[in-house]
Design an enzyme around this catalytic site. Sequence first.
Site, PDB file in Angstrom:
ATOM      1  N   LYS A  22       0.834  -1.203   0.000  1.00 34.33           N
ATOM      2  CA  LYS A  22       0.000   0.000   0.000  1.00 34.33           C
ATOM      3  C   LYS A  22       0.870   1.255   0.000  1.00 34.33           C
ATOM      4  CE  LYS A  22      -1.234   1.736   3.920  1.00 34.33           C
ATOM      5  NZ  LYS A  22      -1.630   2.793   4.844  1.00 34.33           N
ATOM      6  N   ARG A  93      -4.820  10.076   4.920  1.00 38.75           N
ATOM      7  CA  ARG A  93      -3.840  11.158   5.020  1.00 38.75           C
ATOM      8  C   ARG A  93      -2.895  11.201   3.830  1.00 38.75           C
ATOM      9  NH1 ARG A  93      -2.808  13.326   9.685  1.00 38.75           N
ATOM     10  NH2 ARG A  93      -0.701  13.682   8.981  1.00 38.75           N
ATOM     11  N   CYS A 117      -4.500  12.260  13.967  1.00 38.42           N
ATOM     12  CA  CYS A 117      -5.063  10.935  13.742  1.00 38.42           C
ATOM     13  C   CYS A 117      -4.771  10.081  14.967  1.00 38.42           C
ATOM     14  CB  CYS A 117      -4.517  10.307  12.474  1.00 38.42           C
ATOM     15  SG  CYS A 117      -2.904   9.604  12.652  1.00 38.42           S
ATOM     16  N   ASP A 305       5.357   0.345  11.939  1.00 39.17           N
ATOM     17  CA  ASP A 305       4.156  -0.362  11.471  1.00 39.17           C
ATOM     18  C   ASP A 305       4.136  -1.840  11.865  1.00 39.17           C
ATOM     19  OD1 ASP A 305       3.131   1.936  10.383  1.00 39.17           O
ATOM     20  OD2 ASP A 305       3.859   1.544   8.368  1.00 39.17           O
ATOM     21  N   VAL A 327       8.706   6.725  16.783  1.00 36.03           N
ATOM     22  CA  VAL A 327       8.302   7.450  15.567  1.00 36.03           C
ATOM     23  C   VAL A 327       7.009   8.251  15.791  1.00 36.03           C
ATOM     24  CG1 VAL A 327       7.696   7.237  13.115  1.00 36.03           C
ATOM     25  CG2 VAL A 327       9.462   5.752  14.099  1.00 36.03           C
TER      26      VAL A 327
HETATM   27  N1  EPU Z   1       6.574  14.595  10.738  1.00 34.29           N
HETATM   28  C1  EPU Z   1       6.693  15.931  11.049  1.00 34.29           C
HETATM   29  N2  EPU Z   1       6.436  16.861  10.069  1.00 34.29           N
HETATM   30  C2  EPU Z   1       6.078  16.499   8.810  1.00 34.29           C
HETATM   31  C3  EPU Z   1       5.957  15.134   8.494  1.00 34.29           C
HETATM   32  C4  EPU Z   1       6.221  14.195   9.494  1.00 34.29           C
HETATM   33  O1  EPU Z   1       6.993  16.292  12.170  1.00 34.29           O
HETATM   34  O2  EPU Z   1       5.853  17.390   7.967  1.00 34.29           O
HETATM   35  C5  EPU Z   1       6.841  13.572  11.792  1.00 34.29           C
HETATM   36  C6  EPU Z   1       5.595  12.757  12.141  1.00 34.29           C
HETATM   37  O3  EPU Z   1       4.763  13.414  13.054  1.00 34.29           O
HETATM   38  C7  EPU Z   1       6.207  11.483  12.688  1.00 34.29           C
HETATM   39  C8  EPU Z   1       7.504  11.343  11.889  1.00 34.29           C
HETATM   40  O4  EPU Z   1       7.726  12.603  11.278  1.00 34.29           O
HETATM   41  O5  EPU Z   1       6.516  11.641  14.050  1.00 34.29           O
HETATM   42  C9  EPU Z   1       7.475  10.290  10.806  1.00 34.29           C
HETATM   43  O6  EPU Z   1       6.279  10.384  10.063  1.00 34.29           O
HETATM   44  P1  EPU Z   1       6.252  10.169   8.493  1.00 34.29           P
HETATM   45  O7  EPU Z   1       6.006  11.473   7.817  1.00 34.29           O
HETATM   46  O8  EPU Z   1       7.423   9.376   8.053  1.00 34.29           O
HETATM   47  O9  EPU Z   1       4.941   9.292   8.310  1.00 34.29           O
HETATM   48  P2  EPU Z   1       4.014   9.293   7.057  1.00 34.29           P
HETATM   49  O10 EPU Z   1       4.833   9.559   5.840  1.00 34.29           O
HETATM   50  O11 EPU Z   1       2.824  10.141   7.313  1.00 34.29           O
HETATM   51  C10 EPU Z   1       4.329   6.769   6.396  1.00 34.29           C
HETATM   52  C11 EPU Z   1       3.422   5.592   6.244  1.00 34.29           C
HETATM   53  C12 EPU Z   1       2.942   5.162   7.619  1.00 34.29           C
HETATM   54  C13 EPU Z   1       4.160   4.808   8.470  1.00 34.29           C
HETATM   55  C14 EPU Z   1       5.115   5.995   8.534  1.00 34.29           C
HETATM   56  C15 EPU Z   1       6.413   5.702   9.265  1.00 34.29           C
HETATM   57  C16 EPU Z   1       2.482   6.041   4.049  1.00 34.29           C
HETATM   58  C17 EPU Z   1       1.290   6.370   3.236  1.00 34.29           C
HETATM   59  N3  EPU Z   1       2.315   5.970   5.379  1.00 34.29           N
HETATM   60  O12 EPU Z   1       3.539   7.798   7.024  1.00 34.29           O
HETATM   61  O13 EPU Z   1       2.150   4.012   7.430  1.00 34.29           O
HETATM   62  O14 EPU Z   1       3.752   4.473   9.764  1.00 34.29           O
HETATM   63  O15 EPU Z   1       5.447   6.432   7.200  1.00 34.29           O
HETATM   64  O16 EPU Z   1       7.077   4.660   8.653  1.00 34.29           O
HETATM   65  O17 EPU Z   1       3.566   5.825   3.511  1.00 34.29           O
HETATM   66  C18 EPU Z   1       0.430   2.522   7.959  1.00 34.29           C
HETATM   67  O18 EPU Z   1       0.686   1.963   6.883  1.00 34.29           O
HETATM   68  O19 EPU Z   1      -0.336   2.033   8.820  1.00 34.29           O
HETATM   69  C19 EPU Z   1       1.051   3.788   8.230  1.00 34.29           C
HETATM   70  C20 EPU Z   1       0.604   4.600   9.191  1.00 34.29           C
END
Ligand code: EPU
EC number: 2.5.1.7
Length: 418
Positions: A22, A93, A117, A305, A327
Amino acid sequence: MERLLIRGGNPLRGDIRISGAKTAALPVMAATLLADGPTTVGNIPHLHDVTTTMELLGRMGVELTVHEGMEVEVNTASIDSFRAPYELVKTMRASILVLGPLLARFGRAEVSLPGGCAIGSRPVNIHVDGLRAMGAEIEVRDGYIQGRADRLRGAHIRMDVSTVTGTENLMMAAALARGTTVLENAAREPEVINLADCINAMGGHVQGAGTSTLTIEGVERLRGVHHRVLPDRIETGTYLVAAAMTGGEVRLKDTAPELVESVLGKLRESGAEVATGRDWVTLRMDGRPCAVDLETAPYPGFPTDMQAQFCALNAISTGAGTVTETVFENRFMHCLEMQRMGADIQIDGPRAHIRGVERLTAAPVIATDLRASASLVLAGLVAEGETRVDRIYHIDRGYECIEEKLAQLGADIQRVPD
Ligand code: EPU
């Protein structure tokens, strides 16, 4: 609303196929917005989040054709809207991933702010600041990120936190920007590499994917391609933990063992016999697993995850283990539900101290997010009695046919209407 009913006690045995990831499919589908010609994306999992992405693209006027074997052809020639509305973003998201491509190719975008979330606050400041550094004018108004740009220009961006979708968004934007972009502290997840491969096949120039520095030379245009999504490493890990918890023996096909090394290491530490080949993994567990200590971290560390699934494993293990989440700040909701099934878990800030018990007992439980739901299903597979997991729409966002795959491995599980 549907729910899952699980009667615990059956060891999982047999073979299943692992679906496409995904978290690789969603960015690649967003990247189709960058290409002039039609792009076909293969090995797409049949999941709610994929359907939501298709709806999102469809509402923009993009033409989508679903071919046999879950191949989706995307043609952006007829695009006439550049908006990701709140009602879609609030359910997924990852809709934020259209922001970079829309600004880069069409010079405008209006994307609802995702908001908090169940697993933490999850801001998108790094996405927005990066695009601003590339010359986009961005305002946040009426709950929407409203962006305009003539042509984005390359920039040197250091991201404060390693963010997966943030890296992906900025990489896509930089692919069509004028000049070179350097992204420092970039996420190194395999899904980021998969996206870079897709952009490079389209004629882009992304270097360094898989390391923490990406260098992207922008090009004038990108062309449509055929791209295959990589196997789902979290689905792989989830079924392996399920087999280990039930004292089973499984073989997972069409996967990529090199993407789950940290998870395989912890499974071996818990007493499982694990073997791997080019595209398969087998796991066999005799008796109960031993508890493990682990700490989540960005790739190649232990994935956040997979944290909930290992909490379930520790809950029925011999011994005690500590799970530390680094994380996301609020990712232990599953532990509270597991406590209701008899698990011995103490939460102390970012740590869950878990002492294994011989058996869990069934209870009605509520899924709060995707991976939490999966962990409750795993707990149900070993609990005495019938576990009812409610709000399983979370599971359908990320696990393709979970009850069919588990039933194929011998689990007593069924999906029933409310
Ligand atoms: N963060 C910030 N500012 C930002 C973006 C992120 O502070 O602008 C912080 C977040 O709050 C968090 C950390 O950075 O503490 C890491 O978050 P990240 O942005 O990497 O998460 P994401 O890109 O929103 C993806 C996956 C998630 C997975 C995370 C971490 C996708 C669509 N989602 O989320 O997957 O947990 O990376 O590996 O790629 C899931 O599949 O259940 C899921 C939640």
